[in-house]
Design a protein around this motif. Structure first.
Motif, PDB file in Angstrom:
ATOM      1  N   GLY A   6       0.799  -1.221   0.000  1.00  0.00           N
ATOM      2  CA  GLY A   6       0.000   0.000   0.000  1.00  0.00           C
ATOM      3  C   GLY A   6       0.831   1.269   0.000  1.00  0.00           C
ATOM      4  O   GLY A   6       0.479   2.238  -0.640  1.00  0.00           O
ATOM      5  N   ASP A   7       1.927   1.259   0.738  1.00  0.00           N
ATOM      6  CA  ASP A   7       2.835   2.405   0.764  1.00  0.00           C
ATOM      7  C   ASP A   7       4.185   1.956   1.303  1.00  0.00           C
ATOM      8  O   ASP A   7       4.338   0.840   1.795  1.00  0.00           O
ATOM      9  CB  ASP A   7       2.263   3.569   1.586  1.00  0.00           C
ATOM     10  N   LEU A   8       5.167   2.848   1.205  1.00  0.00           N
ATOM     11  CA  LEU A   8       6.526   2.499   1.635  1.00  0.00           C
ATOM     12  C   LEU A   8       6.640   2.350   3.142  1.00  0.00           C
ATOM     13  O   LEU A   8       7.446   1.562   3.627  1.00  0.00           O
ATOM     14  CB  LEU A   8       7.517   3.541   1.116  1.00  0.00           C
ATOM     15  N   ALA A   9       5.826   3.102   3.888  1.00  0.00           N
ATOM     16  CA  ALA A   9       5.874   3.003   5.352  1.00  0.00           C
ATOM     17  C   ALA A   9       5.445   1.611   5.807  1.00  0.00           C
ATOM     18  O   ALA A   9       6.064   1.023   6.706  1.00  0.00           O
ATOM     19  CB  ALA A   9       4.993   4.073   5.978  1.00  0.00           C
ATOM     20  N   SER A  10       4.401   1.087   5.206  1.00  0.00           N
ATOM     21  CA  SER A  10       3.946  -0.265   5.563  1.00  0.00           C
ATOM     22  C   SER A  10       4.967  -1.307   5.132  1.00  0.00           C
ATOM     23  O   SER A  10       5.208  -2.281   5.854  1.00  0.00           O
ATOM     24  CB  SER A  10       2.603  -0.557   4.906  1.00  0.00           C
ATOM     25  N   ALA A  11       5.563  -1.129   3.972  1.00  0.00           N
ATOM     26  CA  ALA A  11       6.560  -2.083   3.475  1.00  0.00           C
ATOM     27  C   ALA A  11       7.779  -2.130   4.391  1.00  0.00           C
ATOM     28  O   ALA A  11       8.391  -3.185   4.569  1.00  0.00           O
ATOM     29  CB  ALA A  11       6.982  -1.712   2.062  1.00  0.00           C
ATOM     30  N   LYS A  12       8.108  -0.987   4.988  1.00  0.00           N
ATOM     31  CA  LYS A  12       9.278  -0.902   5.877  1.00  0.00           C
ATOM     32  C   LYS A  12       9.156  -1.879   7.042  1.00  0.00           C
ATOM     33  O   LYS A  12      10.145  -2.450   7.495  1.00  0.00           O
ATOM     34  CB  LYS A  12       9.418   0.532   6.386  1.00  0.00           C
TER      35      LYS A  12
END
Length: 176
Positions: free
Chosen positions: A88-94
């Motif tokens: 969904g976004d880079l923050a979640s992927a982190k």
């Protein structure tokens, strides 16, 4: 469910990678010459705007998660898109960053070790402050100021670091 999301990411990334590689090979030769000339043109324009001083262009954004991923030096446009699609976004992927994830993305062992070491010591606030102090603007491929023509090349950088007046990127340019 976390393990399922990571498995889903790896599965989708591998399938997408094969399809993208085939399309990429067919259009890469056609776009490569034009893209190289356009990048040189943008660099010359930025240098001219800065009185002939050097310009640093490489990769990043104001979002802490984007700064984080940029600092790892591992994201290509394909990897960026896969992370955003699955998480969904880079923050979640982190949150799911691991050696297995990086290996699934096609990173080599040495790159994985270096990226994980950088991730442990990364400080977004300090990094953003350094960029601001140096007058460097961080852009992601989703930013309005990201050069539109650069987005159209076969493998555009997902992040850019730039110094100078970025409005000149909106002006027409020619290359030789």
């Amino acid at each position: 469910t976390e393990r399922n999301r990571a498995s889903l990411f790896l599965s989708r990334f591998r399938k997408r990678k094969l399809g993208t590689e085939l399309r990429r090979r067919s259009i890469c030769a056609r776009n490569l010459r034009n893209a190289g000339q356009e990048c040189k043109c943008w660099l010359r324009l930025l240098q001219a705007e800065n009185g002939g001083k050097g310009v640093l262009i490489s990769s990043l954004m104001h979002d802490p998660a984007a700064l984080f991923w940029s600092s790892l030096y591992i994201l290509t446009k394909q990897r960026y898109d896969a992370l955003v699609e699955v998480f969904g976004d880079l923050a979640s992927a982190k949150k799911y960053l691991s050696a297995d994830m990086l290996k699934g993305m096609g990173c080599k062992e040495a790159t994985i070790r270096e990226a994980l070491m950088r991730s442990d010591t990364f400080n977004a606030t300090a990094y953003a402050a350094t960029l601001k102090k140096l007058g460097i603007t961080f852009l992601t491929i989703d930013d309005d100021l990201y050069p539109a023509r650069l987005r159209t090349i076969a493998d555009p950088p997902p992040f850019l670091y730039a110094k100078g007046n970025l409005e000149i990127l909106r002006q027409p340019c020619i290359s030789m």
